[in-house]
Design a protein around this motif. Sequence first.
Motif: not given
Length: 223
Positions: A166-170
């Motif tokens: 659900g989170r944006v991961i670089p």
Amino acid sequence: MRLLLVEDTEDVAEAIVASFARRGDAVDHVSTVDAAAETICVQEYDVVILDIMLPDGSGTDVLKALRSARKQTPVLVLTARADVGDRVAALDGGADDYVVKPFDLREIHARVRALARRAGSERAGVVEFGDLVFDPAGRSLDIGGSPVSLTRREFSLLEIMLANRGRVIPKERIFDRMFSFNEEEVGINTVEIHVARLRRKLEGSRVQIRTLRGLGYQLVAEH
């Protein structure tokens, strides 16, 4: 996971590094207090596996350095000392778990997974997301009830993405968690290759990997 192993007994270190590498985990290995102190200054880890008796001092010095820097990285102490007083001293000094040598590598794996879960939001061993059922201990993935085979790198990538679902991961963070210092020949664009391969494995499922240009990747599930 990205792990730091501080162990000066070469055959023990080789066995631990090889066993975690087979899972797809990245392990940086150092054998002295000084080398460990330098490494934790420049790199974040999911778990530190720490021997107490080192050639230039005690592993407790590494533990003190970590906690003095306010780093809450979970620490698993490995030592030949079986005395209760030594165990209590290590735990009171900031260690999270303690294993006495000789040990079974399966126990080390289980304890490291437990520490990583405790440090994050995940408490259950098996992760269910969308129609995915992911078992880190059993190294298995089921999609809609059917088993799907993963390479060790795909396993590592999916584990990272599920921990951050659900989170944006670089891309840089994914690279940092997948590869150790001794894999210098690997470039950051390798992440794109593994993401593409994992995407193909997830085709037809309710879970997909989104690419947010300039930001990173996001694992999402359709309701």
